[in-house]
Design an enzyme around this catalytic site. Structure first.
Site, PDB file in Angstrom:
ATOM      1  N   THR A  36       0.848  -1.204   0.000  1.00 15.96           N
ATOM      2  CA  THR A  36       0.000   0.000   0.000  1.00 15.96           C
ATOM      3  C   THR A  36       0.880   1.250   0.000  1.00 15.96           C
ATOM      4  O   THR A  36       0.662   2.189  -0.778  1.00 15.96           O
ATOM      5  CB  THR A  36      -0.949   0.003   1.223  1.00 15.96           C
ATOM      6  N   GLY A  91       1.840   1.424   6.021  1.00  9.30           N
ATOM      7  CA  GLY A  91       0.720   0.487   6.032  1.00  9.30           C
ATOM      8  C   GLY A  91       0.580  -0.186   7.381  1.00  9.30           C
ATOM      9  O   GLY A  91       1.295   0.126   8.335  1.00  9.30           O
ATOM     10  N   ALA A  92      -0.353  -1.122   7.466  1.00  7.27           N
ATOM     11  CA  ALA A  92      -0.530  -1.905   8.696  1.00  7.27           C
ATOM     12  C   ALA A  92      -1.195  -3.230   8.331  1.00  7.27           C
ATOM     13  O   ALA A  92      -1.827  -3.349   7.277  1.00  7.27           O
ATOM     14  CB  ALA A  92      -1.390  -1.143   9.697  1.00  7.27           C
ATOM     15  N   ASP A  93      -1.033  -4.202   9.221  1.00  4.30           N
ATOM     16  CA  ASP A  93      -1.653  -5.510   8.998  1.00  4.30           C
ATOM     17  C   ASP A  93      -2.991  -5.626   9.721  1.00  4.30           C
ATOM     18  O   ASP A  93      -3.878  -6.347   9.286  1.00  4.30           O
ATOM     19  CB  ASP A  93      -0.687  -6.608   9.446  1.00  4.30           C
ATOM     20  N   GLY A 104       4.422  -5.344  10.578  1.00  2.00           N
ATOM     21  CA  GLY A 104       5.528  -6.289  10.482  1.00  2.00           C
ATOM     22  C   GLY A 104       5.304  -7.405   9.488  1.00  2.00           C
ATOM     23  O   GLY A 104       6.102  -8.332   9.399  1.00  2.00           O
ATOM     24  N   GLY A 105       4.208  -7.281   8.707  1.00  2.00           N
ATOM     25  CA  GLY A 105       3.970  -8.276   7.664  1.00  2.00           C
ATOM     26  C   GLY A 105       5.121  -8.347   6.676  1.00  2.00           C
ATOM     27  O   GLY A 105       5.382  -9.383   6.064  1.00  2.00           O
ATOM     28  N   GLY A 106       5.819  -7.237   6.531  1.00  2.00           N
ATOM     29  CA  GLY A 106       6.988  -7.200   5.644  1.00  2.00           C
ATOM     30  C   GLY A 106       8.295  -7.287   6.420  1.00  2.00           C
ATOM     31  O   GLY A 106       9.375  -7.019   5.869  1.00  2.00           O
ATOM     32  N   GLU A 112      10.393   0.663  10.997  1.00  2.00           N
ATOM     33  CA  GLU A 112       9.132   1.410  10.838  1.00  2.00           C
ATOM     34  C   GLU A 112       8.753   2.106  12.144  1.00  2.00           C
ATOM     35  O   GLU A 112       8.316   3.258  12.138  1.00  2.00           O
ATOM     36  CB  GLU A 112       8.000   0.461  10.415  1.00  2.00           C
ATOM     37  N   LYS A 130      -8.188  -4.662   6.729  1.00  2.00           N
ATOM     38  CA  LYS A 130      -7.259  -4.597   7.871  1.00  2.00           C
ATOM     39  C   LYS A 130      -7.924  -4.113   9.169  1.00  2.00           C
ATOM     40  O   LYS A 130      -7.286  -4.068  10.208  1.00  2.00           O
ATOM     41  CB  LYS A 130      -6.096  -3.639   7.546  1.00  2.00           C
TER      42      LYS A 130
HETATM   43  C1  5RP Z   1       5.778  -4.111   6.770  1.00  2.00           C
HETATM   44  C2  5RP Z   1       4.463  -3.630   7.256  1.00  2.00           C
HETATM   45  C3  5RP Z   1       3.455  -3.276   6.205  1.00  2.00           C
HETATM   46  O1  5RP Z   1       3.166  -1.928   6.309  1.00  2.00           O
HETATM   47  C4  5RP Z   1       2.223  -4.129   6.423  1.00  2.00           C
HETATM   48  O2  5RP Z   1       2.614  -5.486   6.327  1.00  2.00           O
HETATM   49  C5  5RP Z   1       1.133  -3.815   5.398  1.00  2.00           C
HETATM   50  O3  5RP Z   1       1.560  -4.179   4.116  1.00  2.00           O
HETATM   51  P1  5RP Z   1       0.621  -4.106   2.837  1.00  2.00           P
HETATM   52  O4  5RP Z   1       0.346  -2.662   2.585  1.00  2.00           O
HETATM   53  O5  5RP Z   1       1.430  -4.769   1.748  1.00  2.00           O
HETATM   54  O6  5RP Z   1      -0.639  -4.874   3.146  1.00  2.00           O
HETATM   55  O7  5RP Z   1       4.190  -3.500   8.417  1.00  2.00           O
HETATM   56  O8  5RP Z   1       6.590  -4.525   7.838  1.00  2.00           O
END
Ligand code: 5RP
Length: 236
Positions: A36, A91-93, A104-106, A112, A130
């Site tokens: 995102t 972004g956020a999960d 932390g999905g990434g 961050e 989300k």
């Molecule tokens: C990476 C994050 C991202 O912001 C979170 O995983 C959201 O990612 P996406 O926009 O691809 O859904 O925290 O560490």
């Protein structure tokens, strides 16, 4: 691409653009990580190249953000060179009703959190999937750990009632390695009754660098959603 994936992409694009539109000339911008935020970085770069805004400096939260910023022509600086961060976009999960987050999905949540929490304004960009009532209900909680401390940290997490699993790589044998060279343990708790307390408790385990609970950090949450078949953005 399936119709559902197309819809999610549209929501992410719209919300990324809405956040990029809030960036003003002469500001220092924290550049988040994920699919995102990637759109926000693209749109900030486009506004900069078209002359709509000028004199922007970015502070990336990951290798991914750094590469994208360079690709879209956003000049970068480090925290050593910045006397402030005006706005961070990330972004956020998961987002709960109090604007607390799981990130932390990434696997980039450590950097961050440093950048996002320093920003005068932290804008979260998410699609509507989300939004949750309670954190950790749809997404495991990421915890970055020193590799040598993996086993004792997992035991300590089990003693707190969590179910830890080491995050494994995709198209790479073995664990995910963060930008800082560490591992990520993803954790499921039966319930997170007090996110602020758990955030501190986890960070107090020797060997833990940072966990993905962001409590009281977000100022603005922008949500991309589909209404009457059209992508729209609303503020939480
Ligand atoms: C990476 C994050 C991202 O912001 C979170 O995983 C959201 O990612 P996406 O926009 O691809 O859904 O925290 O560490």
């Amino acid at each position: 691409m399936s119709a559902a994936a197309d819809t999610v992409k549209l929501m992410k694009q719209q919300v990324g653009k809405a956040a990029a539109d809030r960036v003003q000339s002469g500001t220092i911008v924290g550049l988040g990580t994920g699919s995102t935020t990637a759109y926000a970085i693209q749109f900030i770069g486009e506004r900069l190249q078209s002359g709509e805004i000028k004199d922007i400096k970015g502070i990336p939260t990951s290798f991914q953000a750094e590469v994208l910023a360079k690709q879209y022509g956003i000049p970068l600086i480090t925290l050593d060179e910045a006397d402030r961060i005006d706005v961070a976009i990330d972004g956020a999960d998961e987002v709960d009703p109090n604007k607390n987050l799981i990130k932390g999905g990434g696997a980039a949540h450590t950097r961050e959190k440093v950048v996002d929490s320093l920003a005068a304004e932290f804008i979260v960009v998410v699609d509507s999937s989300k939004i949750v009532d309670r954190l950790n209900s749809t997404f495991l909680l990421p915890v970055e750990v020193l590799p040598m401390a993996m086993t004792p940290v997992m035991r300590a997490i089990e003693n707190l009632g969590g179910k830890p699993e080491l995050r494994m790589g995709v198209r790479k044998a073995g664990p995910v390695i963060t930008d800082e060279g560490n591992f990520v343990i993803d954790v499921k708790f039966d319930e997170i009754a007090n996110p602020a307390e758990l955030e501190k408790t986890l960070n107090n385990i020797p060997g833990v660098l940072e966990n993905g609970l962001f409590v009281g950090v977000a100022n603005v949450v922008l949500i991309g959603e589909i209404k009457d078949g059209q992508p729209v953005v609303r503020e939480m």
